[in-house]
Structures are given as structure tokens and as C-alpha cells.
Design a protein around this motif. Structure first.
Motif, PDB file in Angstrom:
ATOM      1  N   UNK A   1       0.841  -1.194   0.000  1.00  0.00           N
ATOM      2  CA  UNK A   1       0.000   0.000   0.000  1.00  0.00           C
ATOM      3  C   UNK A   1       0.878   1.246   0.000  1.00  0.00           C
ATOM      4  N   UNK A   2       0.393   2.328  -0.628  1.00  0.00           N
ATOM      5  CA  UNK A   2       1.180   3.565  -0.597  1.00  0.00           C
ATOM      6  C   UNK A   2       1.235   4.122   0.813  1.00  0.00           C
ATOM      7  N   UNK A   3       2.392   4.605   1.185  1.00  0.00           N
ATOM      8  CA  UNK A   3       2.566   5.243   2.484  1.00  0.00           C
ATOM      9  C   UNK A   3       2.076   6.684   2.358  1.00  0.00           C
ATOM     10  N   UNK A   4       1.254   7.161   3.276  1.00  0.00           N
ATOM     11  CA  UNK A   4       0.823   8.562   3.209  1.00  0.00           C
ATOM     12  C   UNK A   4       2.007   9.488   3.509  1.00  0.00           C
ATOM     13  N   UNK A   5       1.841  10.772   3.185  1.00  0.00           N
ATOM     14  CA  UNK A   5       2.926  11.739   3.361  1.00  0.00           C
ATOM     15  C   UNK A   5       3.485  11.756   4.781  1.00  0.00           C
ATOM     16  N   UNK A   6       2.609  11.674   5.806  1.00  0.00           N
ATOM     17  CA  UNK A   6       3.120  11.702   7.182  1.00  0.00           C
ATOM     18  C   UNK A   6       3.898  10.427   7.500  1.00  0.00           C
ATOM     19  N   UNK A   7       3.502   9.300   6.925  1.00  0.00           N
ATOM     20  CA  UNK A   7       4.246   8.046   7.096  1.00  0.00           C
ATOM     21  C   UNK A   7       5.602   8.103   6.423  1.00  0.00           C
ATOM     22  N   UNK A   8       5.646   8.719   5.242  1.00  0.00           N
ATOM     23  CA  UNK A   8       6.916   8.892   4.535  1.00  0.00           C
ATOM     24  C   UNK A   8       7.842   9.794   5.350  1.00  0.00           C
TER      25      UNK A   8
ATOM     26  N   UNK B   1      14.991  16.291   3.582  1.00  0.00           N
ATOM     27  CA  UNK B   1      14.434  17.496   2.944  1.00  0.00           C
ATOM     28  C   UNK B   1      13.756  17.176   1.610  1.00  0.00           C
ATOM     29  N   UNK B   2      14.247  16.121   0.933  1.00  0.00           N
ATOM     30  CA  UNK B   2      13.648  15.690  -0.330  1.00  0.00           C
ATOM     31  C   UNK B   2      12.956  14.354  -0.115  1.00  0.00           C
ATOM     32  N   UNK B   3      11.658  14.384   0.049  1.00  0.00           N
ATOM     33  CA  UNK B   3      10.941  13.127   0.281  1.00  0.00           C
ATOM     34  C   UNK B   3      10.861  12.326  -1.022  1.00  0.00           C
ATOM     35  N   UNK B   4      10.768  11.015  -0.905  1.00  0.00           N
ATOM     36  CA  UNK B   4      10.630  10.179  -2.105  1.00  0.00           C
ATOM     37  C   UNK B   4       9.360  10.527  -2.882  1.00  0.00           C
ATOM     38  N   UNK B   5       9.376  10.248  -4.164  1.00  0.00           N
ATOM     39  CA  UNK B   5       8.209  10.449  -5.016  1.00  0.00           C
ATOM     40  C   UNK B   5       7.065   9.553  -4.543  1.00  0.00           C
ATOM     41  N   UNK B   6       7.398   8.312  -4.159  1.00  0.00           N
ATOM     42  CA  UNK B   6       6.395   7.360  -3.669  1.00  0.00           C
ATOM     43  C   UNK B   6       7.076   6.288  -2.835  1.00  0.00           C
ATOM     44  N   UNK B   7       6.342   5.787  -1.834  1.00  0.00           N
ATOM     45  CA  UNK B   7       6.806   4.665  -1.022  1.00  0.00           C
ATOM     46  C   UNK B   7       5.630   3.710  -0.854  1.00  0.00           C
ATOM     47  N   UNK B   8       5.887   2.435  -1.087  1.00  0.00           N
ATOM     48  CA  UNK B   8       4.884   1.394  -0.905  1.00  0.00           C
ATOM     49  C   UNK B   8       5.421   0.409   0.130  1.00  0.00           C
ATOM     50  N   UNK B   9       4.563  -0.012   1.068  1.00  0.00           N
ATOM     51  CA  UNK B   9       4.972  -0.938   2.125  1.00  0.00           C
ATOM     52  C   UNK B   9       4.078  -2.166   2.150  1.00  0.00           C
ATOM     53  N   UNK B  10       4.663  -3.281   2.602  1.00  0.00           N
ATOM     54  CA  UNK B  10       3.866  -4.481   2.786  1.00  0.00           C
ATOM     55  C   UNK B  10       3.016  -4.286   4.040  1.00  0.00           C
ATOM     56  N   UNK B  11       2.023  -5.151   4.274  1.00  0.00           N
ATOM     57  CA  UNK B  11       1.130  -4.959   5.424  1.00  0.00           C
ATOM     58  C   UNK B  11       1.841  -4.891   6.781  1.00  0.00           C
ATOM     59  N   UNK B  12       2.989  -5.551   6.913  1.00  0.00           N
ATOM     60  CA  UNK B  12       3.710  -5.523   8.190  1.00  0.00           C
ATOM     61  C   UNK B  12       4.499  -4.226   8.382  1.00  0.00           C
ATOM     62  N   UNK B  13       4.738  -3.495   7.287  1.00  0.00           N
ATOM     63  CA  UNK B  13       5.539  -2.270   7.356  1.00  0.00           C
ATOM     64  C   UNK B  13       7.032  -2.539   7.418  1.00  0.00           C
ATOM     65  N   UNK B  14       7.438  -3.803   7.268  1.00  0.00           N
ATOM     66  CA  UNK B  14       8.862  -4.168   7.335  1.00  0.00           C
ATOM     67  C   UNK B  14       9.546  -4.153   5.978  1.00  0.00           C
ATOM     68  N   UNK B  15       8.779  -4.171   4.901  1.00  0.00           N
ATOM     69  CA  UNK B  15       9.332  -4.227   3.547  1.00  0.00           C
ATOM     70  C   UNK B  15       8.827  -3.019   2.777  1.00  0.00           C
TER      71      UNK B  15
END
Length: 186
Positions: free
Chosen positions: A44-51, A58-72
């Protein structure tokens, strides 16, 4: 002749067995004009506050996706660069050195300049270890399996990173490799 037949039979057996290994399920996601990536099913995409919490920069990633556990995680970052794709040979050495400086120990599994969907990428696959070297520290080292791919488009450097716990490398390595092989950057 008999030896050749045995080798041929063995190769057919191996080919047949690997044909039934399930391929990771990926969903194509368009991240902007000319950039499409394959994201593992269930991520699932990580929301901005999660990122901001997981990747403070200072430069946040364009997008981050995490598995349900949040470990990957699978992340895509874009940064300005003055280098060009013809510099990949030099950049491979620079990025390898940068990776080695980031961690206490790095075991490289692969390092290469390769072509995916008609575009060249710098590719690294490695296991990183971070060790707390403070006196009296009893924290266990943190080991991660990582696949990182770099590409230059215009004056932008694209960085694609897949990170999983090292103890889960066998589980996630086929997915990381599949993800890196689906990137379409035009």
C-alpha cells in the motif's frame, strides 16, 4: 553419448521445475508522465506523514509502498543531477562507494549496468549491516536485503529501492528482482 543424455535430461528437469515457480504478482502504477512501476500485490502507498517519519529528508521520495507488516518497502525517489547516462560506468563506482560508506558492512550480491524495457540502469543488490559501535552498546546489528536501481532522464536521477529484512531475503528477492524488471521510464 550417455553422459550427454544424462546432462540433457537433468537440464530439462531443472527447466521444468523452475517453470512452476510462481512469479510475484505486481500491479502497474503510473507515477507521473513517462514513469510506470510494478508494485507488489498487497503493498500500500505510504501517506505523506508516514513517509516523513520513515524517510526523514528534505527531499521526500516520489512514492513509497509498504507491505502490510511495514517491514518491507519499495520507494521511488527523484533528485536533480548534472550527470548523463553516458556516465554510468563512473557512477557505478561512485554509488558503490557511497553505499559502502552508509553501512558498517555491505555484501554485494550483484552490481551491474543493465537494460530494462529499453533503458539502461545502474543496479546493485546487497545485504547491508549497521552495527552500533558505541561503547557499552548491546544492540544487535541491523541487517537488510536491498535492491537499488538508478536511471538518469534529462537532468533527473531516479532511484528505485526495495528493502526487506535480511532474514527474509529468500522470500523477497524474487519480488525485488521482478519489481526492478518492470520499471518503464520514457
Amino acid at each position: 553419448m550417455l553422459l550427454t543424455m544424462k546432462i540433457f535430461s537433468f537440464l530439462l528437469l531443472i527447466l521444468g521445475l523452475t517453470a512452476f515457480v510462481p512469479k510475484p504478482k505486481l500491479t502497474n502504477v503510473k507515477l507521473g508522465s513517462g514513469l510506470t512501476v510494478g508494485v507488489p500485490a498487497g503493498f500500500m502507498p505510504l501517506p505523506d506523514d508516514g513517509i516523513a517519519v520513515k524517510y526523514p529528508s528534505p527531499r521526500k521520495p516520489l512514492a513509497v509502498y509498504s507491505d502490510p507488516s511495514g517491514r518491507v518497502d519499495y520507494s521511488v525517489a527523484v533528485r536533480p543531477t548534472t550527470f548523463e547516462s553516458m556516465d554510468y560506468g563512473v557512477l557505478l563506482k561512485i554509488y558503490k562507494s557511497s553505499i559502502q560508506r552508509l553501512y558498517s558492512k555491505v555484501d554485494f550480491l550483484k552490481e551491474d549496468i543493465r537494460t530494462v524495457n529499453g533503458r539502461d540502469f545502474i543496479y546493485f543488490e546487497f545485504v547491508s549491516t549497521v552495527t552500533d559501535t558505541r561503547r557499552g552498546s548491546q544492540l544487535a546489528p541491523i541487517k537488510k536485503y536491498q535492491a537499488v536501481q538508478y536511471a538518469i532522464e534529462g537532468q533527473q536521477l531516479y532511484v528505485f529501492t526495495f528493502v526487506a529484512p535480511a532474514e527474509e531475503q529468500a522470500k523477497w528477492q524474487p519480488t525485488a528482482q521482478a519489481v526492478m524488471n518492470t520499471i518503464a521510464l520514457k
